[in-house]
Design a protein around this motif. Structure first.
Motif, PDB file in Angstrom:
ATOM      1  N   LEU A   5     -24.479 -41.322 -70.835  1.00 48.44           N
ATOM      2  CA  LEU A   5     -25.743 -40.855 -70.180  1.00 48.44           C
ATOM      3  C   LEU A   5     -26.004 -39.442 -70.454  1.00 48.44           C
ATOM      4  CD1 LEU A   5     -28.243 -41.479 -68.370  1.00 48.44           C
ATOM      5  CD2 LEU A   5     -26.616 -40.891 -66.342  1.00 48.44           C
ATOM      6  N   ARG A   6     -26.970 -38.935 -71.080  1.00 47.13           N
ATOM      7  CA  ARG A   6     -27.348 -37.505 -71.475  1.00 47.13           C
ATOM      8  C   ARG A   6     -27.680 -36.955 -70.243  1.00 47.13           C
ATOM      9  NH1 ARG A   6     -29.300 -36.046 -76.409  1.00 47.13           N
ATOM     10  NH2 ARG A   6     -29.601 -33.793 -75.209  1.00 47.13           N
ATOM     11  N   SER A   7     -27.356 -35.605 -70.147  1.00 48.43           N
ATOM     12  CA  SER A   7     -27.525 -34.960 -69.175  1.00 48.43           C
ATOM     13  C   SER A   7     -29.055 -34.777 -68.751  1.00 48.43           C
ATOM     14  CB  SER A   7     -27.248 -33.242 -69.473  1.00 48.43           C
ATOM     15  OG  SER A   7     -28.051 -32.969 -70.348  1.00 48.43           O
ATOM     16  N   LEU A   8     -29.288 -34.482 -67.336  1.00 48.55           N
ATOM     17  CA  LEU A   8     -30.541 -34.805 -66.831  1.00 48.55           C
ATOM     18  C   LEU A   8     -31.613 -33.605 -66.965  1.00 48.55           C
ATOM     19  CD1 LEU A   8     -29.828 -36.911 -63.507  1.00 48.55           C
ATOM     20  CD2 LEU A   8     -30.257 -37.461 -65.738  1.00 48.55           C
ATOM     21  N   SER A   9     -31.345 -32.732 -67.923  1.00 49.14           N
ATOM     22  CA  SER A   9     -32.228 -31.540 -67.994  1.00 49.14           C
ATOM     23  C   SER A   9     -31.928 -31.108 -69.605  1.00 49.14           C
ATOM     24  CB  SER A   9     -31.977 -30.407 -67.220  1.00 49.14           C
ATOM     25  OG  SER A   9     -30.687 -29.952 -67.304  1.00 49.14           O
ATOM     26  N   LYS A  10     -33.107 -30.437 -69.997  1.00 48.82           N
ATOM     27  CA  LYS A  10     -33.085 -29.937 -71.285  1.00 48.82           C
ATOM     28  C   LYS A  10     -32.799 -28.190 -71.419  1.00 48.82           C
ATOM     29  CE  LYS A  10     -36.296 -33.078 -73.447  1.00 48.82           C
ATOM     30  NZ  LYS A  10     -37.752 -33.363 -74.051  1.00 48.82           N
ATOM     31  N   SER A  11     -32.350 -27.739 -72.460  1.00 49.58           N
ATOM     32  CA  SER A  11     -32.020 -26.541 -72.194  1.00 49.58           C
ATOM     33  C   SER A  11     -32.817 -25.684 -73.706  1.00 49.58           C
ATOM     34  CB  SER A  11     -30.845 -26.131 -72.117  1.00 49.58           C
ATOM     35  OG  SER A  11     -30.184 -26.581 -73.481  1.00 49.58           O
ATOM     36  N   THR A  12     -32.815 -24.464 -73.335  1.00 53.52           N
ATOM     37  CA  THR A  12     -33.397 -23.660 -74.622  1.00 53.52           C
ATOM     38  C   THR A  12     -32.595 -23.522 -75.431  1.00 53.52           C
ATOM     39  OG1 THR A  12     -35.110 -22.602 -73.238  1.00 53.52           O
ATOM     40  CG2 THR A  12     -34.524 -21.667 -75.222  1.00 53.52           C
ATOM     41  N   PRO A  13     -32.674 -23.980 -76.706  1.00 56.20           N
ATOM     42  CA  PRO A  13     -31.517 -23.921 -77.704  1.00 56.20           C
ATOM     43  C   PRO A  13     -31.560 -22.388 -78.087  1.00 56.20           C
ATOM     44  CG  PRO A  13     -33.488 -24.910 -78.733  1.00 56.20           C
ATOM     45  CD  PRO A  13     -34.085 -24.852 -77.333  1.00 56.20           C
ATOM     46  N   PHE A  14     -30.308 -22.099 -78.509  1.00 53.71           N
ATOM     47  CA  PHE A  14     -30.104 -20.887 -79.092  1.00 53.71           C
ATOM     48  C   PHE A  14     -28.975 -21.251 -80.303  1.00 53.71           C
ATOM     49  CE2 PHE A  14     -28.647 -16.593 -79.818  1.00 53.71           C
ATOM     50  CZ  PHE A  14     -29.575 -16.022 -79.652  1.00 53.71           C
ATOM     51  N   LEU A  43     -24.661 -16.554 -75.739  1.00 53.90           N
ATOM     52  CA  LEU A  43     -25.731 -16.213 -74.952  1.00 53.90           C
ATOM     53  C   LEU A  43     -26.154 -17.558 -74.641  1.00 53.90           C
ATOM     54  CD1 LEU A  43     -27.546 -13.385 -77.465  1.00 53.90           C
ATOM     55  CD2 LEU A  43     -26.155 -13.215 -75.119  1.00 53.90           C
ATOM     56  N   TYR A  44     -25.988 -18.765 -75.156  1.00 52.33           N
ATOM     57  CA  TYR A  44     -26.281 -19.946 -74.740  1.00 52.33           C
ATOM     58  C   TYR A  44     -25.964 -20.348 -73.260  1.00 52.33           C
ATOM     59  CZ  TYR A  44     -27.254 -25.016 -74.350  1.00 52.33           C
ATOM     60  OH  TYR A  44     -27.778 -25.974 -74.125  1.00 52.33           O
ATOM     61  N   LYS A  45     -26.933 -20.595 -72.600  1.00 57.11           N
ATOM     62  CA  LYS A  45     -26.615 -21.073 -71.284  1.00 57.11           C
ATOM     63  C   LYS A  45     -27.169 -22.404 -70.707  1.00 57.11           C
ATOM     64  CE  LYS A  45     -24.654 -17.191 -70.118  1.00 57.11           C
ATOM     65  NZ  LYS A  45     -23.189 -17.117 -70.009  1.00 57.11           N
ATOM     66  N   ALA A  46     -26.297 -23.341 -70.606  1.00 56.31           N
ATOM     67  CA  ALA A  46     -26.619 -24.511 -70.256  1.00 56.31           C
ATOM     68  C   ALA A  46     -27.604 -24.531 -68.879  1.00 56.31           C
ATOM     69  CB  ALA A  46     -25.597 -25.581 -69.940  1.00 56.31           C
ATOM     70  N   VAL A 163     -16.461 -20.383 -76.513  1.00 51.89           N
ATOM     71  CA  VAL A 163     -17.674 -19.326 -76.384  1.00 51.89           C
ATOM     72  C   VAL A 163     -18.766 -19.951 -75.325  1.00 51.89           C
ATOM     73  CG1 VAL A 163     -17.572 -18.312 -78.902  1.00 51.89           C
ATOM     74  CG2 VAL A 163     -18.578 -20.566 -78.397  1.00 51.89           C
ATOM     75  N   THR A 164     -18.956 -21.280 -75.122  1.00 49.06           N
ATOM     76  CA  THR A 164     -19.987 -21.701 -74.391  1.00 49.06           C
ATOM     77  C   THR A 164     -19.619 -23.191 -74.092  1.00 49.06           C
ATOM     78  OG1 THR A 164     -22.321 -21.701 -73.897  1.00 49.06           O
ATOM     79  CG2 THR A 164     -21.621 -22.396 -75.988  1.00 49.06           C
ATOM     80  N   SER A 165     -20.321 -23.793 -73.118  1.00 52.08           N
ATOM     81  CA  SER A 165     -20.422 -25.319 -72.853  1.00 52.08           C
ATOM     82  C   SER A 165     -21.952 -25.873 -72.920  1.00 52.08           C
ATOM     83  CB  SER A 165     -19.688 -25.498 -71.518  1.00 52.08           C
ATOM     84  OG  SER A 165     -18.374 -24.868 -71.316  1.00 52.08           O
ATOM     85  N   LEU A 166     -22.061 -26.976 -73.121  1.00 48.89           N
ATOM     86  CA  LEU A 166     -23.054 -27.673 -73.209  1.00 48.89           C
ATOM     87  C   LEU A 166     -23.385 -28.149 -71.955  1.00 48.89           C
ATOM     88  CD1 LEU A 166     -23.188 -29.106 -76.883  1.00 48.89           C
ATOM     89  CD2 LEU A 166     -23.961 -26.876 -76.110  1.00 48.89           C
ATOM     90  N   GLU A 167     -24.716 -28.924 -71.677  1.00 52.66           N
ATOM     91  CA  GLU A 167     -25.006 -29.818 -70.633  1.00 52.66           C
ATOM     92  C   GLU A 167     -23.983 -30.819 -70.519  1.00 52.66           C
ATOM     93  OE1 GLU A 167     -28.169 -27.385 -71.884  1.00 52.66           O
ATOM     94  OE2 GLU A 167     -27.207 -28.915 -72.944  1.00 52.66           O
ATOM     95  N   VAL A 178     -17.824 -32.863 -70.032  1.00 50.55           N
ATOM     96  CA  VAL A 178     -18.567 -31.530 -70.585  1.00 50.55           C
ATOM     97  C   VAL A 178     -18.112 -31.223 -72.058  1.00 50.55           C
ATOM     98  CG1 VAL A 178     -18.675 -29.094 -70.049  1.00 50.55           C
ATOM     99  CG2 VAL A 178     -18.604 -30.602 -68.086  1.00 50.55           C
ATOM    100  N   PRO A 179     -19.208 -30.864 -72.741  1.00 52.15           N
ATOM    101  CA  PRO A 179     -18.590 -30.402 -74.204  1.00 52.15           C
ATOM    102  C   PRO A 179     -18.481 -28.994 -74.213  1.00 52.15           C
ATOM    103  CG  PRO A 179     -20.786 -31.750 -74.206  1.00 52.15           C
ATOM    104  CD  PRO A 179     -20.342 -31.564 -72.724  1.00 52.15           C
ATOM    105  N   VAL A 180     -17.303 -28.508 -74.842  1.00 54.87           N
ATOM    106  CA  VAL A 180     -16.969 -27.190 -74.752  1.00 54.87           C
ATOM    107  C   VAL A 180     -16.983 -26.715 -76.417  1.00 54.87           C
ATOM    108  CG1 VAL A 180     -15.271 -25.308 -74.260  1.00 54.87           C
ATOM    109  CG2 VAL A 180     -15.681 -27.173 -72.707  1.00 54.87           C
ATOM    110  N   ILE A 181     -17.691 -25.618 -76.591  1.00 55.10           N
ATOM    111  CA  ILE A 181     -17.658 -25.015 -78.077  1.00 55.10           C
ATOM    112  C   ILE A 181     -16.704 -24.089 -78.137  1.00 55.10           C
ATOM    113  CG2 ILE A 181     -18.813 -24.226 -79.875  1.00 55.10           C
ATOM    114  CD1 ILE A 181     -21.443 -25.515 -78.785  1.00 55.10           C
ATOM    115  N   GLY A 182     -15.663 -24.161 -79.171  1.00 57.57           N
ATOM    116  CA  GLY A 182     -14.891 -23.406 -79.292  1.00 57.57           C
ATOM    117  C   GLY A 182     -14.646 -22.702 -80.896  1.00 57.57           C
TER     118      GLY A 182
END
Length: 286
Positions: A5-14, A43-46, A163-167, A178-182
């Motif tokens: 189930l996709r996360s319940l909100s969208k984010s601004t892509p960076f 700089l990306y913030k979920a 470096v960051t995590s996605l929704e 939680v997807p974590v980008i490394g």
């Protein structure tokens, strides 16, 4: 991997510039590219999810369309599940997966994937991202993802620059993933050592393929009366064929969209999910 189930909100892509990624004039520029990628992704913030919203906002959202969801296969809608079962998961398990990116020999950005062992009781032989359920000693999602990657494929956490995590994504079993980008700067330092109990093979694929329409097929399904598409990506490497779909495909579509700062070249067609008053009393969706 499990349906999602996709996360319940969208984010601004960076994202990291596609042109910069493809500039592979020298090994030193490659290092600089990964450094730049890491700087930009930090700089990306979920976007805060419903778990972070207060009760007033939740109350106002009852019965309204609050999200788009994506599933790998049919699943019982949360609103139709037994409330006792949902309550039992209210303090349930969290999980994290590692999207480990590195620069390929041709200057392309690639992601490390695994093929699950055929001996596993669930989702055997399927393609997955390294990762698993959180344990008590984990400090955060990055800790969970890198620890699991070490256990599954022998990837030393010290080699990975988180470096960051996605929704978060939510499984039909209410597992919060939680997807974590490394970033893996020294690919040659990584010597895959798959755990035979869990992993049959370790391979990599170009991240960009997950926003392209090539080698992709879909099937239509339905969620709460809304039709949606299931995406399957066919991939071949060293004369071995892999099928990437479900949770893994959904996460990588999202990751590629963020990194390349562009939507997929194909229609995602996610179903619409509505929060019902009774359901929300039992579970807070991430």
């Amino acid at each position: 991997m499990i349906p999602i189930l996709r996360s319940l909100s969208k984010s601004t892509p960076f994202a990291f510039s596609k042109l910069t990624l493809m500039d592979s004039s020298s090994s030193s520029s490659g290092s600089k590219k990964l450094v730049a990628l890491a700087q930009q992704l930090r700089l990306y913030k979920a976007t805060p999810t419903m778990r972070d919203l207060d009760e007033q906002i939740l109350e106002e959202s009852f019965g309204k369309v609050v999200s788009q969801v994506g599933f790998a296969e049919s699943a019982t809608p949360i609103g139709q599940q037994d409330p006792q079962s949902i309550r039992a998961h209210k303090t349930h398990k969290k999980a994290a997966v590692l999207i480990c990116l590195f620069e390929g020999d041709n200057g392309d950005l690639r992601v490390i994937l695994t093929k699950r062992s055929s001996n596993l009781s669930t989702h055997s032989g399927e393609v997955a991202l390294p990762g698993g359920k959180a344990e008590e000693g984990d400090k955060d999602d990055g800790d969970t993802a890198t620890r699991e990657a070490k256990e599954e494929i022998g990837l030393d956490p010290s080699l990975v620059n988180v470096v960051t995590s996605l929704e978060p994504f939510l499984s039909k079993h209410l597992l919060r993933v939680v997807p974590v980008i490394g970033i893996l700067n020294e690919k040659k330092a990584f010597k895959p050592a798959p755990n035979p109990d869990e992993v049959e093979a370790v391979f990599d694929a170009p991240l960009e393929m997950f926003i392209k329409g090539e080698n992709r097929r879909t099937e239509e399904s339905e969620w709460m009366g809304h039709k949606y598409l299931i995406h399957h990506f066919d991939y071949e490497m060293e004369n071995k064929k892999y099928l990437i779909w479900g949770l893994t495909a959904g996460i990588l579509i999202r990751a590629a969209s963020v990194v390349y700062k562009q939507p997929p070249a194909f229609l995602e067609q996610n179903p619409i999910f509505k929060v019902s008053r009774d359901t929300d009393k039992d579970i807070k969706m991430p």
